[in-house]
Design a protein around this motif. Sequence first.
Motif, PDB file in Angstrom:
ATOM      1  N   GLU A  66       0.757  -1.320  -0.126  1.00  0.00           N
ATOM      2  CA  GLU A  66      -0.032  -0.040  -0.124  1.00  0.00           C
ATOM      3  C   GLU A  66       0.897   1.260   0.033  1.00  0.00           C
ATOM      4  O   GLU A  66       0.567   2.432  -0.750  1.00  0.00           O
ATOM      5  CB  GLU A  66      -0.998  -0.156   1.318  1.00  0.00           C
ATOM      6  CG  GLU A  66      -1.997  -0.969   0.988  1.00  0.00           C
ATOM      7  CD  GLU A  66      -2.512  -1.616   2.417  1.00  0.00           C
ATOM      8  OE1 GLU A  66      -2.226  -0.906   3.450  1.00  0.00           O
ATOM      9  OE2 GLU A  66      -3.589  -2.400   2.493  1.00  0.00           O
ATOM     10  N   ILE A 124      -8.602   1.574   6.973  1.00  0.00           N
ATOM     11  CA  ILE A 124      -9.438   0.744   5.982  1.00  0.00           C
ATOM     12  C   ILE A 124      -9.446  -0.765   6.657  1.00  0.00           C
ATOM     13  O   ILE A 124      -8.579  -1.471   7.252  1.00  0.00           O
ATOM     14  CB  ILE A 124      -8.536   0.700   4.696  1.00  0.00           C
ATOM     15  CG1 ILE A 124      -8.290   2.041   3.950  1.00  0.00           C
ATOM     16  CG2 ILE A 124      -8.713  -0.357   3.778  1.00  0.00           C
ATOM     17  CD1 ILE A 124      -7.340   2.253   3.092  1.00  0.00           C
ATOM     18  N   SER A 150     -14.749   3.653  -3.588  1.00  0.00           N
ATOM     19  CA  SER A 150     -14.214   3.961  -1.937  1.00  0.00           C
ATOM     20  C   SER A 150     -14.012   2.566  -1.330  1.00  0.00           C
ATOM     21  O   SER A 150     -14.263   1.439  -1.785  1.00  0.00           O
ATOM     22  CB  SER A 150     -15.538   4.417  -1.236  1.00  0.00           C
ATOM     23  OG  SER A 150     -16.526   3.644  -1.266  1.00  0.00           O
ATOM     24  N   LYS A 209     -14.330   1.304   5.247  1.00  0.00           N
ATOM     25  CA  LYS A 209     -13.551   1.863   6.351  1.00  0.00           C
ATOM     26  C   LYS A 209     -14.156   1.599   7.915  1.00  0.00           C
ATOM     27  O   LYS A 209     -15.456   1.805   7.964  1.00  0.00           O
ATOM     28  CB  LYS A 209     -13.066   3.589   6.272  1.00  0.00           C
ATOM     29  CG  LYS A 209     -12.257   3.590   5.143  1.00  0.00           C
ATOM     30  CD  LYS A 209     -11.883   4.939   5.037  1.00  0.00           C
ATOM     31  CE  LYS A 209     -10.907   5.178   4.004  1.00  0.00           C
ATOM     32  NZ  LYS A 209     -11.218   6.516   3.282  1.00  0.00           N
ATOM     33  N   LEU A 244       0.830   4.168  -2.895  1.00  0.00           N
ATOM     34  CA  LEU A 244       0.968   5.617  -2.988  1.00  0.00           C
ATOM     35  C   LEU A 244       1.925   6.384  -3.712  1.00  0.00           C
ATOM     36  O   LEU A 244       1.858   7.557  -3.839  1.00  0.00           O
ATOM     37  CB  LEU A 244       0.795   6.041  -1.428  1.00  0.00           C
ATOM     38  CG  LEU A 244      -0.585   5.339  -0.653  1.00  0.00           C
ATOM     39  CD1 LEU A 244      -0.136   5.849   0.936  1.00  0.00           C
ATOM     40  CD2 LEU A 244      -1.705   6.008  -1.276  1.00  0.00           C
ATOM     41  N   GLU A 265      -6.078   6.001  -2.503  1.00  0.00           N
ATOM     42  CA  GLU A 265      -6.064   5.206  -1.612  1.00  0.00           C
ATOM     43  C   GLU A 265      -5.741   3.601  -1.841  1.00  0.00           C
ATOM     44  O   GLU A 265      -6.470   3.506  -3.116  1.00  0.00           O
ATOM     45  CB  GLU A 265      -7.316   5.195  -0.753  1.00  0.00           C
ATOM     46  CG  GLU A 265      -7.720   6.661   0.133  1.00  0.00           C
ATOM     47  CD  GLU A 265      -8.963   6.368   1.001  1.00  0.00           C
ATOM     48  OE1 GLU A 265      -8.683   6.698   2.488  1.00  0.00           O
ATOM     49  OE2 GLU A 265      -9.879   6.375   0.467  1.00  0.00           O
ATOM     50  N   SER A 266      -5.464   2.884  -1.092  1.00  0.00           N
ATOM     51  CA  SER A 266      -5.596   1.493  -1.652  1.00  0.00           C
ATOM     52  C   SER A 266      -5.587   0.541  -0.402  1.00  0.00           C
ATOM     53  O   SER A 266      -5.328   0.939   0.732  1.00  0.00           O
ATOM     54  CB  SER A 266      -4.281   1.304  -2.371  1.00  0.00           C
ATOM     55  OG  SER A 266      -3.081   1.244  -1.615  1.00  0.00           O
ATOM     56  N   LYS A 291      -7.138   9.328  -7.949  1.00  0.00           N
ATOM     57  CA  LYS A 291      -7.041  10.945  -7.520  1.00  0.00           C
ATOM     58  C   LYS A 291      -7.939  11.384  -8.538  1.00  0.00           C
ATOM     59  O   LYS A 291      -8.054  10.800  -9.688  1.00  0.00           O
ATOM     60  CB  LYS A 291      -5.761  11.413  -7.539  1.00  0.00           C
ATOM     61  CG  LYS A 291      -5.253  10.996  -6.297  1.00  0.00           C
ATOM     62  CD  LYS A 291      -3.763  11.860  -6.382  1.00  0.00           C
ATOM     63  CE  LYS A 291      -2.617  11.287  -5.223  1.00  0.00           C
ATOM     64  NZ  LYS A 291      -1.423  11.477  -5.705  1.00  0.00           N
TER      65      LYS A 291
END
Length: 595
Positions: free
Chosen positions: A495, A572, A563, A566, A499, A506-507, A528
């Motif tokens: 992750e 996450i 999304s 979370k 980034l 996000e991942s 993004k």
Amino acid sequence: MDLFTLVLPFSKCAAGLVVSLRIGERTPGEDKPMSDRPSYEQLNTNFNWVIAERELGYRPGDVINIGWMCSDRLCQLGLAEKLALLWEDYQGNQKRFTYNDLRVYSNTIAHFLARLGILPGERVCLFLDRVPELYIGFLGILKMGAVAQPLFSAFGDESLCVRLKDAGTSAIVTQKKHLHKVRKIREQLPNLRHCIVVDVPQASLQERETAFAMEQVPPVEHFPIYPTKAESPSVLHYTSGTTGQPKGAQHVHYSIVAQYLTAKWVLDFRPDDIYWCNADPGWVTGTSYGIIGPWANGITQAVLDSGFNAGKWYEFIEKYRVTVWYSAPTAIRLLMKEGAEIIRKHDLSSLRHLASVGEPLNPEAVIWSKEVFGKPFHDTFWQTETGCIVITNFPGMEIKPGSMGKPFPGITATVLDPRTYEPAKAGLIALRPGWPSQIRGYWNNPAGYQAKFRNGWYLCGDRASIDADGYFWFMGRDDDVINTGGHLVGPFEVESALLGCPAVAESAAVAKPDPVNMEVVKAYVTVKQGYQPSDDLELEIMNHIRKRLSPLAMPQEIEFVESLPKTRSGKIVRRILRCKEFNEPVGDLSTIMDD
Ligand code: WT7
């Protein structure tokens, strides 16, 4: 007193090594039927690690140095001319090294490092393919009292940088083909004083880079071994967890006591064995059972510096008359896919004992190997942190295909209820601390290590059940770590690297089932603003991870989503995504979601 006077008089009567094989010599009749060996039950009765200490010629308080024990000691026991390493690479180049060669070349490397100004206790990284310098360099580093930090040579610059930075590594030993990765990160590593390159002349190198040709420099006959003690640090292996970057598992010289005996008993070593371990020393199997275990036992080992190829592997076994083979489930599944026809083209009759490690060994693989090789693979379970095999299908013990077997003598293993941490029939695999090769901590991370203990037990982070006969059955990991082809990949590391891609907002990296590798990495990604999910973007992201981390950490699939699930506090929840991949019920999430 120096190491020799301390260790030698006792080690001369080492009971474990009673052979003096010369090159090419075989000892007929040595291959005793299994019934001549003590049974698991017999070995379990009155077991004490002192058995291994005695065979190694060690007494509490003595100097103990793995580098010396795996080379000089064997020479003094009469094995100087016995072959220690039969090496071949993917191009068919071959080399052979006797125990005396191991002794002299490891002295030469130790001497060279000491002359460079490397001090005992400093970390020296081995960033090499499976070339002889990797195996012999490992012994050399230990002989001069430094800590060996082997890293998988397929690692990209980011994987390498994170591990060198954390360890404060002083020197790295590498090859020309990996030098560009070291150069790229050098500025970020103020502690890295030396980069040693084993296959180029000095003229082609830059500042703070030194050429070292192991077989061309003057050999060093005598080197004053650094007098390490039982608790002196020896090896630092990086291993992945659920949270944070990989942790440095810190081993000590005393670990050899467990690695020696487990190798001898579980891999069923006999004096004239030719042993082949498939693992790369970048991982713990490749050091505990690819260097220390076999050489502490005075065994001849064969090394193939080449990737997977069924035909080549069978040729290798046939050519070197491999007798003991330590492999992994993913490799076995790949061999199964190639079929039995190719096996019939080779004479594999030398094989006597087969073992496997790293992932669950499916029952089909055990049954298949019995059919095609006439021998079952014996599953063995352990970890970087245990340093040695802890649960195993002992030679001669009835194998229940699909089971990991029973605890090695001297290892107290159980499973604990995950709520109460009391022994249960199914639950978390737990070990009573205190076996010789248990790591002594995570580098710079005492809290991370403390978190592995509950109620006086060390928790492996895996789940299993125990049947009425005391056999352990693996159920799965108890965390988010991804096991791909026997290699652990930490989701956080993937992750973090994701980034680094400009498009990724996000991942979440999770395991996805795979018929060959058991699991592969899958990434869920949100992009993004200004970026559109596409096949090209997926490829670009995959490539980025492959280069920065490694081919095995590369997601095999990227799913673009709006999304990610979370908790209320914004963490996450990978578990939901993992369950989706495995078609498993998610279960009660209330506590996680309230996090
Ligand atoms: C993890 C340790 C130990 C050498 C290679 C891996 C998994 C290991 C088995 C097995 C099912 C296994 C566990 C363990 N694992 N052996 N026989 N059956 N799972 O060392 O990288 O520290 O990984 O590998 O999940 O905790 P490692």
